[in-house]
Design a protein around this motif. Structure first.
Motif, PDB file in Angstrom:
ATOM      1  N   ARG A   1       0.817  -1.207   0.000  1.00 26.98           N
ATOM      2  CA  ARG A   1       0.000   0.000   0.000  1.00 26.98           C
ATOM      3  C   ARG A   1       0.850   1.256   0.000  1.00 26.98           C
ATOM      4  NH1 ARG A   1      -4.009  -0.385   4.779  1.00 26.98           N
ATOM      5  NH2 ARG A   1      -4.621   1.580   3.868  1.00 26.98           N
ATOM      6  N   THR A   2       1.914   1.272  -0.778  1.00 28.24           N
ATOM      7  CA  THR A   2       2.771   2.452  -0.822  1.00 28.24           C
ATOM      8  C   THR A   2       2.014   3.605  -1.449  1.00 28.24           C
ATOM      9  OG1 THR A   2       3.671   1.736  -2.931  1.00 28.24           O
ATOM     10  CG2 THR A   2       4.907   1.129  -0.950  1.00 28.24           C
ATOM     11  N   GLN A   3       2.271   4.773  -0.931  1.00 24.76           N
ATOM     12  CA  GLN A   3       1.597   5.955  -1.438  1.00 24.76           C
ATOM     13  C   GLN A   3       2.298   6.442  -2.700  1.00 24.76           C
ATOM     14  OE1 GLN A   3       1.728   8.723   1.757  1.00 24.76           O
ATOM     15  NE2 GLN A   3       0.103   7.705   2.904  1.00 24.76           N
ATOM     16  N   ALA A   4       1.493   6.873  -3.645  1.00 24.31           N
ATOM     17  CA  ALA A   4       2.058   7.392  -4.892  1.00 24.31           C
ATOM     18  C   ALA A   4       2.669   8.760  -4.646  1.00 24.31           C
ATOM     19  CB  ALA A   4       0.964   7.498  -5.944  1.00 24.31           C
ATOM     20  N   ILE A   5       3.706   9.049  -5.360  1.00 19.55           N
ATOM     21  CA  ILE A   5       4.352  10.354  -5.249  1.00 19.55           C
ATOM     22  C   ILE A   5       3.467  11.378  -5.940  1.00 19.55           C
ATOM     23  CG2 ILE A   5       6.376  11.679  -5.945  1.00 19.55           C
ATOM     24  CD1 ILE A   5       7.952   9.099  -5.721  1.00 19.55           C
ATOM     25  N   THR A   6       3.345  12.518  -5.300  1.00 19.92           N
ATOM     26  CA  THR A   6       2.468  13.552  -5.824  1.00 19.92           C
ATOM     27  C   THR A   6       2.946  14.012  -7.197  1.00 19.92           C
ATOM     28  OG1 THR A   6       2.138  14.272  -3.560  1.00 19.92           O
ATOM     29  CG2 THR A   6       1.448  15.777  -5.291  1.00 19.92           C
ATOM     30  N   LYS A   7       2.017  14.025  -8.149  1.00 27.16           N
ATOM     31  CA  LYS A   7       2.342  14.466  -9.503  1.00 27.16           C
ATOM     32  C   LYS A   7       1.455  15.657  -9.857  1.00 27.16           C
ATOM     33  CE  LYS A   7       3.610   9.972 -11.343  1.00 27.16           C
ATOM     34  NZ  LYS A   7       3.406   9.030 -12.421  1.00 27.16           N
TER      35      LYS A   7
ATOM     36  N   VAL B   1       9.685  19.123  -1.383  1.00 28.74           N
ATOM     37  CA  VAL B   1       9.294  20.199  -0.484  1.00 28.74           C
ATOM     38  C   VAL B   1       9.249  19.614   0.916  1.00 28.74           C
ATOM     39  CG1 VAL B   1       7.486  21.846   0.110  1.00 28.74           C
ATOM     40  CG2 VAL B   1       7.920  21.285  -2.286  1.00 28.74           C
ATOM     41  N   SER B   2       9.923  20.251   1.819  1.00 29.18           N
ATOM     42  CA  SER B   2       9.949  19.755   3.189  1.00 29.18           C
ATOM     43  C   SER B   2       8.555  19.829   3.783  1.00 29.18           C
ATOM     44  CB  SER B   2      10.923  20.588   4.015  1.00 29.18           C
ATOM     45  OG  SER B   2      10.933  20.119   5.330  1.00 29.18           O
ATOM     46  N   ASP B   3       8.038  18.686   4.170  1.00 30.29           N
ATOM     47  CA  ASP B   3       6.705  18.607   4.748  1.00 30.29           C
ATOM     48  C   ASP B   3       6.825  18.752   6.254  1.00 30.29           C
ATOM     49  OD1 ASP B   3       4.080  18.209   5.224  1.00 30.29           O
ATOM     50  OD2 ASP B   3       4.007  16.133   4.522  1.00 30.29           O
ATOM     51  N   LYS B   4       6.309  19.817   6.788  1.00 28.12           N
ATOM     52  CA  LYS B   4       6.443  20.104   8.207  1.00 28.12           C
ATOM     53  C   LYS B   4       5.158  19.800   8.979  1.00 28.12           C
ATOM     54  CE  LYS B   4      10.602  21.641   8.002  1.00 28.12           C
ATOM     55  NZ  LYS B   4      11.695  20.877   8.523  1.00 28.12           N
ATOM     56  N   ARG B   5       4.400  18.809   8.517  1.00 30.10           N
ATOM     57  CA  ARG B   5       3.188  18.440   9.231  1.00 30.10           C
ATOM     58  C   ARG B   5       3.554  17.839  10.586  1.00 30.10           C
ATOM     59  NH1 ARG B   5      -0.009  14.267   6.292  1.00 30.10           N
ATOM     60  NH2 ARG B   5       2.044  13.548   5.708  1.00 30.10           N
ATOM     61  N   VAL B   6       2.710  18.087  11.563  1.00 30.71           N
ATOM     62  CA  VAL B   6       2.885  17.491  12.881  1.00 30.71           C
ATOM     63  C   VAL B   6       2.229  16.121  12.852  1.00 30.71           C
ATOM     64  CG1 VAL B   6       2.358  17.706  15.331  1.00 30.71           C
ATOM     65  CG2 VAL B   6       2.911  19.736  13.994  1.00 30.71           C
ATOM     66  N   LEU B   7       3.012  15.098  13.128  1.00 29.71           N
ATOM     67  CA  LEU B   7       2.512  13.734  13.070  1.00 29.71           C
ATOM     68  C   LEU B   7       2.230  13.155  14.447  1.00 29.71           C
ATOM     69  CD1 LEU B   7       4.924  12.433  10.331  1.00 29.71           C
ATOM     70  CD2 LEU B   7       2.534  13.059  10.059  1.00 29.71           C
ATOM     71  N   SER B   8       2.538  13.891  15.491  1.00 33.62           N
ATOM     72  CA  SER B   8       2.289  13.410  16.847  1.00 33.62           C
ATOM     73  C   SER B   8       0.797  13.212  17.053  1.00 33.62           C
ATOM     74  CB  SER B   8       2.805  14.412  17.877  1.00 33.62           C
ATOM     75  OG  SER B   8       4.183  14.583  17.735  1.00 33.62           O
ATOM     76  N   GLY B   9       0.464  12.143  17.763  1.00 31.78           N
ATOM     77  CA  GLY B   9      -0.939  11.850  18.036  1.00 31.78           C
ATOM     78  C   GLY B   9      -1.415  12.593  19.277  1.00 31.78           C
TER      79      GLY B   9
ATOM     80  N   SER C   1       7.045   8.198   2.439  1.00 31.07           N
ATOM     81  CA  SER C   1       6.761   9.121   1.337  1.00 31.07           C
ATOM     82  C   SER C   1       7.862  10.170   1.211  1.00 31.07           C
ATOM     83  CB  SER C   1       5.398   9.788   1.528  1.00 31.07           C
ATOM     84  OG  SER C   1       5.413  10.662   2.629  1.00 31.07           O
ATOM     85  N   GLN C   2       8.416  10.625   2.341  1.00 26.89           N
ATOM     86  CA  GLN C   2       9.530  11.568   2.285  1.00 26.89           C
ATOM     87  C   GLN C   2      10.767  10.914   1.672  1.00 26.89           C
ATOM     88  OE1 GLN C   2       9.523  14.899   3.085  1.00 26.89           O
ATOM     89  NE2 GLN C   2       7.336  14.472   3.108  1.00 26.89           N
ATOM     90  N   PHE C   3      10.988   9.651   1.968  1.00 24.13           N
ATOM     91  CA  PHE C   3      12.105   8.914   1.383  1.00 24.13           C
ATOM     92  C   PHE C   3      11.957   8.826  -0.131  1.00 24.13           C
ATOM     93  CE2 PHE C   3      13.799   4.815  -0.089  1.00 24.13           C
ATOM     94  CZ  PHE C   3      15.134   5.012   0.186  1.00 24.13           C
ATOM     95  N   HIS C   4      10.751   8.508  -0.601  1.00 23.87           N
ATOM     96  CA  HIS C   4      10.517   8.416  -2.045  1.00 23.87           C
ATOM     97  C   HIS C   4      10.689   9.777  -2.719  1.00 23.87           C
ATOM     98  CE1 HIS C   4       9.501   4.242  -2.363  1.00 23.87           C
ATOM     99  NE2 HIS C   4       8.534   4.359  -1.446  1.00 23.87           N
TER     100      HIS C   4
END
Length: 186
Positions: free
Chosen positions: A24-30, A39-47, A178-181
């Motif tokens: 279930r890998t996420q597709a890279i945004t096109k 683009v550095s994604d600075k979303r907060v992932l903490s629950g 996704s950041q790795f990809h």
């Protein structure tokens, strides 16, 4: 305080192989069939639910420990020798595991570190939850009403943290992948 490298690698491997479903890998945004630059994604992932539960658990655990110690002291003479040994051992183990588990939960969730959060989740599921269920449902240890009440609350904390920890861990692993990809194509 950092985790040893060998433990960190094992937890990373566990989270990558067990918790992350490779199919279930996420597709890279096109955009118009061209890759967007990284683009550095600075979303907060903490629950948030996990963090709130950890916070309240941190304040509740001393109350649980004091209650459990007092109840053990009161019923100690009436217990068989093997249950005396088992209950003292379980109390010591749960105290150590809970301290480590809360530390890993805080570090993994707030700092968004996958290995620490995976360690927290494993300690919750494999050690702490079975121990609290043993204390909650084994009638041979002469469970007192106060004990039953504090065990139920701690069991609910551990269960809710295991569920919300799994969701937070899954989201962090997916985001990291996704950041790795995205970095591969930059």
């Amino acid at each position: 305080m950092e985790m040893p490298d060998t433990m960190r690698r094992r937890l990373e491997d566990f989270s990558r192989n067990v918790l992350f479903d490779q199919s279930r890998t996420q597709a890279i945004t096109k955009e118009n069939d061209t890759f967007l630059p990284y683009v550095s994604d600075k979303r907060v992932l903490s629950g948030l639910h996990l963090q709130m539960s950890l916070y309240f658990n941190m304040w509740f655990f001393p109350l649980w420990w004091i209650s459990e110690t007092i109840m053990l002291h009161l019923k100690y003479p009436a217990l068989p020798d093997y249950y005396k040994f088992i209950l003292v051992t379980v109390l010591i183990l749960m105290t150590l595991i809970e301290a480590i588990r809360l530390f890993l939960g805080y570090a993994g969730n707030l700092q968004e570190k996958v290995p620490e959060l995976a360690g927290f989740w494993l300690l919750s599921i494999l050690l702490q939850f079975p121990l609290i269920l043993f204390l909650l449902f084994n009638e041979a240890i002469l469970i007192q009403p106060l004990e039953r009440a504090v065990h139920i609350v701690l069991a609910l904390f551990i269960l809710s943290q295991a569920l919300s920890g799994f969701v937070a861990l899954r989201d962090m692993v997916r985001h990291t992948e996704s950041q790795f990809h995205l970095r591969q194509f930059h």
